[in-house]
Design a protein around this motif. Structure first.
Motif, PDB file in Angstrom:
ATOM      1  N   ASP A  50       0.855  -1.183   0.000  1.00 23.62           N
ATOM      2  CA  ASP A  50       0.000   0.000   0.000  1.00 23.62           C
ATOM      3  C   ASP A  50       0.896   1.239   0.000  1.00 23.62           C
ATOM      4  O   ASP A  50       1.702   1.430   0.923  1.00 23.62           O
ATOM      5  N   PRO A  51       0.772   2.110  -1.012  1.00 26.20           N
ATOM      6  CA  PRO A  51       1.651   3.278  -1.095  1.00 26.20           C
ATOM      7  C   PRO A  51       1.472   4.259   0.050  1.00 26.20           C
ATOM      8  O   PRO A  51       2.369   5.075   0.309  1.00 26.20           O
ATOM      9  N   ARG A  52       0.346   4.230   0.736  1.00 33.44           N
ATOM     10  CA  ARG A  52       0.102   5.159   1.840  1.00 33.44           C
ATOM     11  C   ARG A  52       0.447   4.576   3.204  1.00 33.44           C
ATOM     12  O   ARG A  52       0.593   5.313   4.174  1.00 33.44           O
ATOM     13  N   LYS A  53       0.578   3.251   3.288  1.00 31.77           N
ATOM     14  CA  LYS A  53       0.820   2.616   4.583  1.00 31.77           C
ATOM     15  C   LYS A  53       2.163   1.884   4.667  1.00 31.77           C
ATOM     16  O   LYS A  53       2.736   1.787   5.755  1.00 31.77           O
ATOM     17  N   HIS A  92      12.042 -13.705  -1.451  1.00 31.27           N
ATOM     18  CA  HIS A  92      11.876 -12.532  -0.588  1.00 31.27           C
ATOM     19  C   HIS A  92      11.290 -12.945   0.755  1.00 31.27           C
ATOM     20  O   HIS A  92      10.215 -13.562   0.815  1.00 31.27           O
ATOM     21  N   LEU A  93      11.968 -12.594   1.828  1.00 31.47           N
ATOM     22  CA  LEU A  93      11.499 -12.969   3.166  1.00 31.47           C
ATOM     23  C   LEU A  93      10.113 -12.408   3.449  1.00 31.47           C
ATOM     24  O   LEU A  93       9.264 -13.100   4.030  1.00 31.47           O
ATOM     25  N   ALA A  94       9.853 -11.178   3.037  1.00 28.89           N
ATOM     26  CA  ALA A  94       8.561 -10.547   3.342  1.00 28.89           C
ATOM     27  C   ALA A  94       7.389 -11.269   2.705  1.00 28.89           C
ATOM     28  O   ALA A  94       6.249 -11.136   3.159  1.00 28.89           O
ATOM     29  N   ALA A  95       7.657 -12.044   1.645  1.00 35.24           N
ATOM     30  CA  ALA A  95       6.586 -12.759   0.945  1.00 35.24           C
ATOM     31  C   ALA A  95       6.232 -14.082   1.608  1.00 35.24           C
ATOM     32  O   ALA A  95       5.227 -14.712   1.250  1.00 35.24           O
ATOM     33  N   GLU A  96       7.040 -14.519   2.581  1.00 35.83           N
ATOM     34  CA  GLU A  96       6.719 -15.747   3.301  1.00 35.83           C
ATOM     35  C   GLU A  96       5.503 -15.497   4.209  1.00 35.83           C
ATOM     36  O   GLU A  96       5.251 -14.366   4.635  1.00 35.83           O
ATOM     37  N   VAL A 132      10.104  -0.828   2.622  1.00 40.62           N
ATOM     38  CA  VAL A 132       8.786  -1.451   2.648  1.00 40.62           C
ATOM     39  C   VAL A 132       8.597  -2.101   4.018  1.00 40.62           C
ATOM     40  O   VAL A 132       9.470  -2.844   4.478  1.00 40.62           O
ATOM     41  N   GLY A 133       7.461  -1.829   4.661  1.00 44.96           N
ATOM     42  CA  GLY A 133       7.219  -2.425   5.963  1.00 44.96           C
ATOM     43  C   GLY A 133       5.797  -2.198   6.424  1.00 44.96           C
ATOM     44  O   GLY A 133       4.961  -1.659   5.685  1.00 44.96           O
ATOM     45  N   ASN A 134       5.522  -2.571   7.662  1.00 47.11           N
ATOM     46  CA  ASN A 134       4.164  -2.379   8.176  1.00 47.11           C
ATOM     47  C   ASN A 134       3.914  -0.910   8.496  1.00 47.11           C
ATOM     48  O   ASN A 134       4.832  -0.088   8.509  1.00 47.11           O
ATOM     49  N   ALA A 161      11.074  -5.496   7.623  1.00 46.53           N
ATOM     50  CA  ALA A 161      11.368  -4.263   6.897  1.00 46.53           C
ATOM     51  C   ALA A 161      12.282  -4.642   5.741  1.00 46.53           C
ATOM     52  O   ALA A 161      13.345  -5.238   5.954  1.00 46.53           O
ATOM     53  N   THR A 162      11.875  -4.325   4.519  1.00 41.75           N
ATOM     54  CA  THR A 162      12.643  -4.682   3.333  1.00 41.75           C
ATOM     55  C   THR A 162      13.244  -3.432   2.708  1.00 41.75           C
ATOM     56  O   THR A 162      12.531  -2.468   2.409  1.00 41.75           O
ATOM     57  N   LEU A 163      14.575  -3.444   2.530  1.00 46.31           N
ATOM     58  CA  LEU A 163      15.272  -2.328   1.905  1.00 46.31           C
ATOM     59  C   LEU A 163      15.516  -2.642   0.434  1.00 46.31           C
ATOM     60  O   LEU A 163      16.041  -3.711   0.096  1.00 46.31           O
TER      61      LEU A 163
END
Length: 419
Positions: free
Chosen positions: A106-109, A238-242, A270-272, A250-252
């Motif tokens: 989400d581009p806003r979150k 990608h770890l975040a996709a697990e 990219v993160g929560n 947090a993905t840089l």
């Protein structure tokens, strides 16, 4: 009435700044990492090849970068943005990053633009880590991670990378779990592909990391700056996709290396939602925003460049093979080329010299600046990292000089096979 003289001014260095010197590595980088770097560069010849970064002359940014930047710079209304970035750019980046990661962003979150991935790294760690927190870092890993953690007052636990039977580097998962279970570490940071070794971790390894992170409720920062720079069709996970990992990870990301856009100072985090708010607060008291005109370059990043990317990786692969062939001519030097980045990680521990001595010899006698092992972790002594993203002709000559200097060092050591 007598006047007392004010005490003469004395400059004090804040403890957090002193911590950047990593005194715990004094045994391998005397007197400390920062001073060792300064001492090395103070003896540099006037004209030397710097392999600590990519050659952006030989590998310039894509054509669209200058065009998009110039177009934005002509519109003064774009000079200022919110701390997270220009809304239209965020929308485009979110769409393309969602495709890359395979998860909705989400581009806003879930997104913030930063002045390079270094700022994203500092922001993510600053937003999550308190003084005294135990934080796990791979050994070896990106040279500035430990410095930032020391600046924040964290307690660092190192998990070694190990070579498997097939010559691939992978983390010691038992040591990783021990950090979570026994040392109560609640934060974990690593680069993937690994910087400096270039290792790309298998799906099984990433799934095992995800399982441990979920089990122990650990927050993770994963630096995926080189995620698109992999060879021979190697799968990148990608770890975040697990499952369940987007919330904890947090993905840089960024275009500085693969696309040679370092000079534009662009990073993507990219993160929560809570993490992004925290990093936004960090941005508000540091850089305010990523360079406003440069942000518009990101609208072309990750979009319709498959053919260009294949061509660039083919060139990097040829340079990797050239570099590995040259260095492998020294039978005592250990080399295990991996499947990512544009780096090779050379083991020269057989020389019995300090990293600073090897680096100084290569700089002063071969005219080549390498990244000494002490920068990357306590167990990285006896190694050096070299970036082979260079002009082919000049790099071939530089490799000859490097091999000659290393061969001379080995001859002085004695007992090492030279060919």
């Amino acid at each position: 009435m007598s006047l007392e003289l004010a005490p003469s001014f004395k400059e004090y260095e804040a403890e957090r700044v002193s911590a950047l010197k990593l005194p715990e590595r004094a045994a391998i980088a005397s007197p400390n990492v920062r001073q060792a770097d300064i001492d090395l560069l103070s003896k540099a010849p006037l004209d030397f090849i710097d392999t600590t970064h990519f050659d952006t002359v030989r590998f310039p940014p894509p054509d669209w970068a200058v065009e998009r930047f110039s177009r934005a710079a002509e519109d003064g209304s774009l000079a200022y943005t919110g701390y997270r970035g220009n809304p239209e750019v965020l929308d485009e980046v979110a769409r393309n990053v969602s495709k890359l990661l395979g998860i909705p962003v989400d581009p806003r979150k879930n997104l913030i633009l930063t002045p390079g991935t270094q700022a994203a790294l500092f922001g993510a760690l600053s937003a999550r880590i308190n003084k005294g927190d135990r934080v796990v870092v791979m050994d070896p890993d990106y040279l500035f991670t430990a410095r930032i953690l020391r600046f924040l007052g964290a307690d660092i636990g190192y998990v070694p990378l190990q070579l498997d039977a097939e010559g691939h580097y992978a983390p010691d998962l038992q040591a990783l779990e021990a950090e979570f279970a026994d040392h109560k570490a609640r934060h974990f940071i690593f680069s993937h592909p690994n910087n400096p070794t270039g290792a790309v971790y298998s799906r099984q390894t990433i799934q095992s990391i995800a399982a441990l992170v979920r089990q122990y409720g650990v927050s993770v920062v994963v630096d995926e700056l080189y995620a698109r720079l992999t060879y021979d069709g190697t799968e990148f996970v990608h770890l975040a996709a697990e499952a369940g990992m987007m919330e904890q990870t947090a993905t840089l990301l960024g275009p500085s290396k693969t696309e040679s856009l370092s000079g534009y100072r662009l990073g993507v985090l990219v993160g929560n939602e809570a993490l992004i708010r925290g990093v936004e607060n960090i941005m508000s008291i540091t850089a305010l925003r990523a360079p406003a005109y440069a942000q518009h370059v990101l609208s072309g990043w990750l979009a319709d460049d498959a053919e260009w990317l294949v061509s660039r990786i083919d060139k990097f692969k040829a340079l990797r093979e050239m570099t590995a062939t040259a260095l492998s001519s020294l039978n005592w030097l250990k080399l295990h080329p991996q499947q990512g980045t544009a780096y090779l990680w050379a083991d020269v521990s057989a020389l019995g010299l300090t990293d600073a001595e090897v680096a100084a010899a290569l700089l002063q006698q071969a005219g080549v600046l390498i990244s000494p092992g002490y920068q990357f972790g306590p167990s990285a002594a006896g190694h050096f990292r070299v970036c082979y993203a260079r002009d082919e002709k000049s790099w071939a000559e530089a490799l000859k000089r490097m091999v000659s200097v290393l061969g001379d060092l080995a001859a002085r050591k004695g007992g090492l096979d030279q060919a």
